[in-house]
Scaffold this active site. Structure first.
Site, PDB file in Angstrom:
ATOM      1  N   THR A  51       1.073  -0.934   7.535  1.00  0.00           N
ATOM      2  CA  THR A  51       1.378   0.484   7.684  1.00  0.00           C
ATOM      3  C   THR A  51       1.368   1.145   6.311  1.00  0.00           C
ATOM      4  O   THR A  51       1.533   0.499   5.296  1.00  0.00           O
ATOM      5  CB  THR A  51       2.757   0.707   8.336  1.00  0.00           C
ATOM      6  OG1 THR A  51       3.746   0.028   7.565  1.00  0.00           O
ATOM      7  CG2 THR A  51       2.788   0.206   9.760  1.00  0.00           C
ATOM      8  N   ASP A  52       1.155   2.444   6.326  1.00  0.00           N
ATOM      9  CA  ASP A  52       1.197   3.237   5.105  1.00  0.00           C
ATOM     10  C   ASP A  52       2.632   3.649   4.812  1.00  0.00           C
ATOM     11  O   ASP A  52       3.534   3.421   5.609  1.00  0.00           O
ATOM     12  CB  ASP A  52       0.319   4.479   5.253  1.00  0.00           C
ATOM     13  CG  ASP A  52      -1.160   4.144   5.349  1.00  0.00           C
ATOM     14  OD1 ASP A  52      -1.586   3.149   4.736  1.00  0.00           O
ATOM     15  OD2 ASP A  52      -1.891   4.875   6.041  1.00  0.00           O
ATOM     16  N   ALA A  53       2.835   4.286   3.704  1.00  0.00           N
ATOM     17  CA  ALA A  53       4.163   4.764   3.312  1.00  0.00           C
ATOM     18  C   ALA A  53       4.741   5.673   4.388  1.00  0.00           C
ATOM     19  O   ALA A  53       4.050   6.530   4.935  1.00  0.00           O
ATOM     20  CB  ALA A  53       4.077   5.511   1.984  1.00  0.00           C
ATOM     21  N   VAL A  55       5.630   5.086   7.442  1.00  0.00           N
ATOM     22  CA  VAL A  55       5.242   4.839   8.829  1.00  0.00           C
ATOM     23  C   VAL A  55       6.165   3.802   9.458  1.00  0.00           C
ATOM     24  O   VAL A  55       6.551   2.832   8.823  1.00  0.00           O
ATOM     25  CB  VAL A  55       3.771   4.370   8.901  1.00  0.00           C
ATOM     26  CG1 VAL A  55       3.367   4.021  10.315  1.00  0.00           C
ATOM     27  CG2 VAL A  55       2.845   5.443   8.330  1.00  0.00           C
TER      28      VAL A  55
END
Length: 64
Positions: A51-53, A55
């Site tokens: 996941t990205d920041a 999320v």
């Protein structure tokens, strides 16, 4: 060596994503540190996704 499957869920709002990064709060690093505290073993998690920041994840799988 043994393999252990984890199914996890997390609120990622305070994290800089899944992948371990030096000097940044990340999910992978936090889980690896917790496992090391409990077992005394150094582990590296292999995840089926990232996941990205900021999320969140629900039922994300990873393997030790």
């Amino acid at each position: 060596m043994r393999n252990i499957k984890l199914t996890i869920e997390y609120d990622g709002k305070d994290f800089k994503g899944w992948q371990a990064q030096p000097n940044k709060l990340n999910i992978q690093g936090e889980i690896e540190q917790a496992i090391q505290k409990i077992t005394g073993e150094t582990v590296e998690i292999n995840a089926s996704g990232r996941t990205d920041a900021g999320v969140h994840a629900l039922r994300s799988s990873c393997k030790l």
